[in-house]
Design an enzyme around this catalytic site. Structure first.
Site, PDB file in Angstrom:
ATOM      1  CG  PHE A 136      -2.376  -0.145   0.927  1.00  0.00           C
ATOM      2  CD1 PHE A 136      -2.836  -0.947  -0.101  1.00  0.00           C
ATOM      3  CD2 PHE A 136      -3.322   0.531   1.688  1.00  0.00           C
ATOM      4  CE1 PHE A 136      -4.185  -1.089  -0.370  1.00  0.00           C
ATOM      5  CE2 PHE A 136      -4.675   0.415   1.433  1.00  0.00           C
ATOM      6  CZ  PHE A 136      -5.112  -0.401   0.400  1.00  0.00           C
ATOM      7  CD  GLU A 145      -3.139   3.722  -1.032  1.00  0.00           C
ATOM      8  OE1 GLU A 145      -2.072   3.401  -0.505  1.00  0.00           O
ATOM      9  OE2 GLU A 145      -3.816   4.696  -0.674  1.00  0.00           O
TER      10      GLU A 145
END
Length: 627
Positions: free
Chosen positions: A164, A300
Site C-alpha cells: 500500500f 488504493e
C-alpha cells in the site's frame, strides 16, 4: 448483535438479561419505558426512555469492537446506528488492513509500521497512539482470523499481504477488494454470538451533559419519528468523521457529516487538528460515470497491485513528482500531483487523469480486484483491458475528538470516543490501511477500559428531572425545526457548503481563500433562518436539516484551524506558506464557549526509543519492487 425492538412493538421487557458474571458486570438488562410530556398545544408527545449501562453511538467497526470488549467483560452495552444493521461506512474500506505479520517480508515489525505511520503523518501523530495501534495489530488480525474473517492467503497458507502507498513492506492484509465489508461482517457475527443488543435507524441529536459529565443522549427513531431519551452514565462516540462536508467525497451523503465532532464539542470536549482532511487520489468522476458515482473511491489496492497513472499526453506523470515511489507515494503527494496535472491542462475533458492496470494479467486482476472489475463492468468499462478516469476526492478526516488513547476518555466524565471520530493516530496524513487497523486496535483498548469504569449502579441509571428537562427541550427544538416553512431546503445549503469547502479549504489553500470561506459560511448560516423542511419527523428533509446544524459547526472549525496553521504539512497545503515549519510541529486544539471558538497549541510528544531507531534506519518503499 441482538436487535432491539422498534417503537411499534411492546416497549417493556425488551432485552435479554445481562450475561453477568464478569468483574464490573451490571446484572441489569437494557430497558425501554414509554414517557409522555405536555406540549404547547396541550396534546402532549410520547417518547421512550431507554436505559443501558453503556451506550455506543455508531455501529461500524470501531463501535462493534468496543461493544465486543464490553460484552466479553460481562456487560450489556446498547449499540445504535443511523443505518440498517450491518450497513456502515466500514464496508467502503476496500483495500486492506495493516499489521506487521511478516507473511511475505519477514523483516517487517511493529516498530517499522509505527515509523511508516509517523512519516506519513509528517510527525504530527500522537506517538503513543501510533505505537499502541502498531503493537496491537498482529493480535487483532489473528483474532479476526479466529472469528472467521476470510483473509486472502499466500502460497504457503499464511495471510497474504500487499503493498500500500508509503509502506516499507507488504503489510496490508486483505479480502480481495472488500476487506472492510468482510471485517464488519466478522465483527457483527461475533457480536451476535455475544447477543449484544443493537438498535438501527436512530439519529442522535444531542448528548445530555452539564459540561462536566454526560448522562446519555437524545434523538429520534428515523422510521417512526418517535423521540428517544437514552439514559447512561457511559457513552462512546464511534460515529465517524466529516469528509462528506466536501462537494466531492467518497462517503454517502448522510454519513461522515461531523455529527460526532459537533456533539462532543457541545459537551465541552475538545477537537484536534481539524485542518487535516485527506483527499484520496483516485475517486470516480461523475462527468464520466454518472453523478451517483461522483467521488466514489477507486481503492488504493488498484495502485497497490501495480496500477499506473497517466495524463492525456500519455505521460506516466508520477515520474516527475516521485520517481522512486511513483503511484505508491503518500496519498497527499499523489493527490496534489493529479490536481496539478489537471490544472495544467493535461487532464481529460471530464477533469480527471487515467488509472491503468491493464498491463497486469486479466485473471490476476479479477482475482485481486473483483469488486472494481464488477463495478466498472456495470458501467461499460473493462479494467482488465482499458484505463479508468479518476480525480481526487475528500476521503478521510485525520482531525477529530481529542482523547486519551489508552482509555478513550475525552475529558468529559463518562464520554469516550474512538475510530474516525477521533484524532491522533494519523497526524497530518493517514497511511493507507491504517483506518481499519485503528478501529479494532484502539476499539479493544477503549472497550476494555470502559468495562472497568462501569459500576453496579450504572446498570440501571435513573433519569433526573434536570436530564428529562434537557431532553424535552431538545425534542421541542426538533419539532420547531421540522415545522420550518421558509424557502430554502437543507440539501441546497449542504450542497453550497460542500462547494465552499472544496474551493476554499480543499487540496490547495491560502489565507485569502480561507477568509473568504469564513465570510461565505456566515452568509450561509444566516440563510438557515429561511430553512424549509418538507415532511416533518421523520423525513429525509428533516434528517438533512439536522445534519446541516452539525456540518456548519465543524466546517467553521476546519476553516479556522486551516487559517491558523501557517505552514504546509501533509494533507494541509498552503500555497502562501508552502514550506513545513519546524516550529509548527504542534497540534491545534479547538474548544467552544457559547458559540465562540478558541484555538490553542499543544506540543507533540516524541516516539519511544525502538521507534526512533526504526525511523533512523530510514526504511522506505521503492515502487520498482513491483516492476
Amino acid at each position: 448483535m441482538t436487535e432491539m425492538p422498534a417503537d411499534d412493538r411492546e416497549p417493556t421487557g425488551v432485552a435479554r438479561g445481562s450475561s453477568g458474571g464478569a468483574a464490573g458486570g451490571s446484572g441489569v438488562a437494557n430497558r425501554i419505558e414509554p414517557e409522555r410530556r405536555s406540549s404547547s398545544d396541550g396534546e402532549g408527545l410520547e417518547y421512550d426512555v431507554v436505559t443501558t449501562p453503556v451506550l455506543v453511538i455508531g455501529a461500524g467497526a470501531a463501535g462493534a469492537r468496543v461493544a465486543i470488549s464490553l460484552a466479553e467483560a460481562g456487560l450489556e452495552p446498547l449499540v445504535i446506528g443511523k443505518r440498517d444493521h450491518g450497513d456502515a461506512h466500514t464496508t467502503w474500506a476496500a483495500g486492506g488492513i495493516n499489521a506487521a505479520l511478516g507473511s511475505l517480508d519477514e523483516e517487517d515489525d511493529w516498530t517499522i509500521h509505527a515509523a511508516d505511520t509517523l512519516n506519513e503523518g509528517h510527525h504530527l501523530n500522537d506517538p503513543e497512539a501510533v505505537e499502541l495501534t502498531a503493537r496491537e495489530m498482529p493480535d487483532r488480525i489473528r483474532e479476526l482470523e479466529e472469528w472467521g474473517m476470510p483473509f486472502d492467503r499466500a502460497d504457503d497458507g499464511a495471510i497474504n499481504q500487499r503493498y500500500f502507498g508509503a509502506q516499507s513492506y507488504r503489510r496490508t492484509c486483505f479480502v480481495g477488494d472488500r476487506t472492510g465489508e468482510a471485517m464488519l461482517e466478522t465483527l457483527i457475527d461475533r457480536a451476535r454470538e455475544l447477543e449484544i443488543p443493537h438498535r438501527e435507524n436512530v439519529m442522535i441529536t444531542r448528548l445530555l451533559s452539564d459540561g462536566r459529565r454526560v448522562f446519555g443522549a437524545a434523538g429520534f427513531d428515523m422510521e417512526s419519528g418517535r423521540g428517544l431519551l437514552f439514559r447512561s452514565n457511559h457513552v462512546v462516540l464511534a460515529a465517524g468523521g466529516f469528509s462528506a462536508l466536501y462537494d466531492r467525497h467518497s462517503s454517502r451523503d448522510d454519513e461522515n457529516n461531523g455529527d460526532a465532532q459537533a456533539l462532543a464539542l457541545e459537551t465541552g470536549s475538545r477537537l484536534l487538528d481539524l485542518e487535516f482532511v485527506q483527499f484520496h487520489p483516485t475517486g470516480m468522476v461523475g462527468e464520466r460515470y454518472g453523478e451517483q458515482w461522483d467521488g466514489r473511491l477507486v481503492t488504493e489496492a488498484v495502485r497497490g497491485e501495480g496500477g499506473r497513472l497517466y495524463n492525456t499526453e500519455n505521460e506516466r506523470f508520477m515520474e516527475r513528482y516521485s520517481p522512486e515511489q511513483m503511484e505508491l507515494d503518500a496519498r497527499d503527494v499523489v493527490a496534489r500531483a493529479i490536481a496539478r496535472e489537471i490544472d495544467a491542462g493535461r487532464g481529460t475533458e471530464n477533469g480527471s487523469v487515467y488509472l491503468d492496470i491493464s498491463h497486469r494479467d486479466g485473471d490476476y486482476i479479477r482475482e485481486r480486484l473483483p469488486r472494481m472489475v464488477e463495478r466498472f463492468t456495470s458501467l461499460g468499462v473493462d479494467i482488465t483491458k482499458e484505463p479508468i478516469e479518476v480525480a481526487p476526492t475528500a476521503h478521510y478526516t485525520m482531525g477529530g475528538i481529542d482523547i486519551d488513547f489508552h482509555t478513550g476518555e475525552t475529558g468529559v466524565c463518562g464520554l469516550y470516543a474512538v475510530g474516525e471520530a477521533v484524532s491522533g493516530v494519523h497526524g497530518a496524513n493517514r497511511l493507507g490501511g491504517n483506518s481499519l487497523a485503528e478501529t479494532v486496535a484502539i476499539g479493544k483498548l477503549v472497550g476494555d477500559h470502559v468495562a472497568t469504569e462501569v459500576g453496579t449502579s450504572d446498570g440501571s441509571p435513573s433519569v433526573t428531572d434536570e436530564q428529562r428537562a434537557l431532553a424535552e427541550r431538545e425534542f421541542q427544538a426538533l419539532e420547531s425545526l421540522a415545522a420550518a416553512d421558509g424557502d430554502v431546503s437543507p440539501t441546497t445549503l449542504l450542497a453550497e457548503l460542500g462547494e465552499l469547502l472544496w474551493h476554499h479549504a480543499g487540496i490547495l489553500r491560502d489565507e485569502s481563500g480561507l477568509r473568504a470561506g469564513l465570510e461565505e459560511l456566515e452568509v450561509l448560516r444566516d440563510r438557515t433562518r429561511d430553512l424549509r423542511v418538507d415532511g416533518g419527523i421523520p423525513s429525509r428533509s428533516f434528517e438533512y436539516a439536522v445534519d446541516l446544524s452539525f456540518s456548519l459547526t465543524v466546517a467553521e472549525a476546519t476553516l479556522r484551524t486551516a487559517l491558523a496553521r501557517t505552514e504546509s504539512r501533509g494533507a494541509h497545503h498552503r500555497t502562501d506558506y508552502p514550506e513545513t515549519g519546524s516550529d509548527w510541529r504542534v497540534s491545534l486544539l479547538v474548544s467552544a464557549d457559547e458559540g465562540q471558538f478558541a484555538i490553542d497549541r499543544r506540543e507533540v510528544d516524541e516516539p519511544s526509543a525502538p521507534v526512533k531507531a526504526a525511523l533512523e534506519e530510514g526504511y522506505e518503499l521503492h515502487y520498482h519492487h513491483l516492476e
